[in-house]
Design an enzyme around this catalytic site. Structure first.
Site, mmCIF file in Angstrom:
data_model
loop_
_atom_site.group_PDB
_atom_site.id
_atom_site.type_symbol
_atom_site.label_atom_id
_atom_site.label_comp_id
_atom_site.label_asym_id
_atom_site.label_seq_id
_atom_site.Cartn_x
_atom_site.Cartn_y
_atom_site.Cartn_z
ATOM 1 N N SER A 143 31.033 40.630 48.779
ATOM 2 C CA SER A 143 32.349 41.213 48.506
ATOM 3 C C SER A 143 33.430 40.877 49.517
ATOM 4 C CB SER A 143 32.232 42.731 48.392
ATOM 5 O OG SER A 143 31.700 43.103 47.138
ATOM 6 N N LYS A 146 36.709 39.132 48.603
ATOM 7 C CA LYS A 146 37.914 39.835 48.153
ATOM 8 C C LYS A 146 39.072 39.663 49.129
ATOM 9 C CE LYS A 146 35.639 43.504 45.411
ATOM 10 N NZ LYS A 146 34.215 43.178 45.589
ATOM 11 N N SER A 335 36.099 48.262 47.545
ATOM 12 C CA SER A 335 35.413 47.077 47.034
ATOM 13 C C SER A 335 35.402 47.099 45.509
ATOM 14 C CB SER A 335 33.982 46.982 47.577
ATOM 15 O OG SER A 335 33.499 45.672 47.456
#
Length: 499
Positions: A143, A146, A335
């Site tokens: 993640s 991102k 997230s």
């Protein structure tokens, strides 16, 4: 000890001043009606107990989070760290090696950090890497990708951009069943909500869109319509390569509440199999409740564009999302995979690329290239990091954070202000519970897949120097142990002058 405590508080104040561009950003706060106020409130009331222990006994000497987070309410501007009476020294490679390598040695190889890793620590003021361990090696980021998605979207569209959801009336050719049709056109806002939403910071409301639509129809003397919905903004498969999953809905430009089938607003949840159709059904019900008869079931159509087959569309009602800055912050703090995929597709639309997984990946890469980031060998396959085909280096992600901290690029600042606060917000709320060195001081994006643990963010060292870092490890077999190891590494940066 008291002198060191005061020293650390001054350092954190300097960090906050550097990463916040203007007072208006602070006054508005990020998403969720003033997250910073909530952070300060939680910090002040936190008992500081519970959860896992990450640090040693000396961690008790660090300040609590309440005074650390208090500067978030100010608009102080930090002096240049490299000049003037308040200049602070940069760390050295040898000093950082002394702080980090014992942790890497202890947890590497067959330990918690798995078989392969990539580490980069960069001085934010100069952009110079001050410590690296296989920093250019490519690894699955999970993640923390991102960060790249967010900075690409902000660079392409600006922090004030808002995503529109529109109801239009087809003109010049509607016949038969299409004669009285209106079309709900998805613009790519996954935060469009069917729940009650009030206040200037609230997400775009489907209820408000229904109010506007019903009012406009009644003014034109229309009390009965057929409803279509248009998802043509996106192309390619709607399912993420991981398949149906509670961590992400089918990726479509029309959905309400991220396709969640419960009352949650973040985290895993049961998901709709067809978010666009569900949103249209919800909208039809709202129109009926407002005195507009909706004949038949909503069906998928493509609203004609001006000049297409001699047809055009007339806008009837529109709502707009929160600013892109707020969406980026929300995507990073929690997230949020749905928002991240939407940000990637908005970047694709801005670049003229197909709004698909492939097109969004190309658009994000192109935008990162314009920011002169080190992309050699990198691959971005999605916006959320759920795809293991993503491969980037710690050096790349650290430089993303450098760009976000650059005073010459205030439009990129939400990438920093959206980072979770260790022990208090988002995906770091349950970590650093008893690690007083890092708690409230480390701000970082987390990344977790099976066998993958990553952490990337920012700290101020004991000398008051802002450092950004990216820690990536693949091949882990002990996810909790890997998290603790990464957390200790970030705390180690905060706890030393490293010279």
């Amino acid at each position: 000890m008291e002198q060191r405590r005061t020293w650390r508080l001054s350092a954190v104040s300097a960090f906050v001043g550097l990463v916040v561009a203007v007072a208006s950003v602070l006054a508005a706060g990020p998403w969720d009606n003033g997250q910073r106020k909530a952070e300060r409130a939680r910090a002040a009331g936190s008992p500081g107990t519970g959860g896992e222990r990450h640090g040693g006994d000396d961690a008790r000497s660090a300040p609590g989070a309440a005074p650390v987070l208090a500067p978030l309410g100010t608009a102080a501007v930090a002096p240049s760290p490299d000049s003037g009476d308040d200049a602070v020294p940069a760390p050295t490679q040898a000093g950082l090696a002394d702080a980090l390598e014992p942790l890497l040695d202890e947890n590497g190889a067959d330990g918690a950090l798995g078989r392969t890793g990539s580490v980069s620590v960069v001085d934010a003021a100069t952009g110079r890497q001050v410590y690296g361990a296989r920093a250019d090696a490519k690894a699955v980021p999970a993640s923390i990708i991102k960060l790249a998605t967010g900075i690409a979207a902000l660079s392409a569209l600006g922090p004030d951009h808002r995503i529109k959801t529109t109801v239009v009336v087809p003109e010049g050719g509607g016949k038969g069943k299409d004669k009285d049709r209106i079309v709900l056109v998805g613009g790519g806002d996954p935060t469009l909500t069917a729940r009650p939403a009030k206040g200037p910071d609230a997400p775009a409301s489907l209820r408000k869109l229904a109010d506007k639509t019903a009012s406009a129809l009644k003014k034109s003397g229309t009390d009965s319509v057929r409803l279509g919905y248009d998802t043509s903004l996106y192309s390619g498969p709607v399912l993420h390569p991981i398949g149906p999953n509670e961590n992400i809905s089918p990726v479509t430009p029309l959905m309400v509440d991220e396709g969640r089938l419960d009352d949650s607003d973040h985290g895993p949840a049961p998901r709709s199999h067809d978010p666009a159709a569900d949103a249209a059904e919800e909208f039809a019900t709202m129109l009926r409740d407002r005195g507009i008869a909706v004949k038949g079931e909503p069906r998928s159509v493509k609203a004609a564009k001006d000049g297409e087959d001699g047809k055009g569309v007339r806008p009837l009602a529109t709502v707009r999302s929160q600013p892109l800055s707020a969406l980026v912050e929300r995507a990073l703090t929690n997230s949020d995979n749905d928002i991240a995929e939407a940000l990637a597709r908005q970047t694709a639309v801005a670049a003229g690329e197909p709004a698909s997984f492939d097109g969004a990946g190309r658009a994000v890469m192109a935008r990162l290239n314009k920011l002169r980031l080190p992309l050699s060998g990198a691959r971005i396959a999605d916006g959320s990091g759920l795809d293991r085909a993503d491969h980037v280096s710690a050096a790349l992600l650290a430089q993303v954070l450098v760009r976000a901290a650059d005073p010459d690029h205030p439009e990129l600042r939400p990438v920093l202000t959206g980072l979770p606060v260790a022990g208090f917000t988002g995906t770091l709320r349950g970590r650093y519970a008893q690690d007083a060195v890092g708690r409230g001081v480390v701000r970082a994006k987390t990344g977790t897949l099976t066998g993958v643990n990553t952490l990337a963010g920012a700290v101020v060292d004991a000398d008051g120097r802002l450092l950004v870092f990216a820690f990536m490890t693949n091949g882990t077999t002990d996810p909790q142990g890997a998290q603790r190891a990464l957390d200790r590494m970030a705390s180690a940066l905060a706890n030393c002058g490293c010279r």
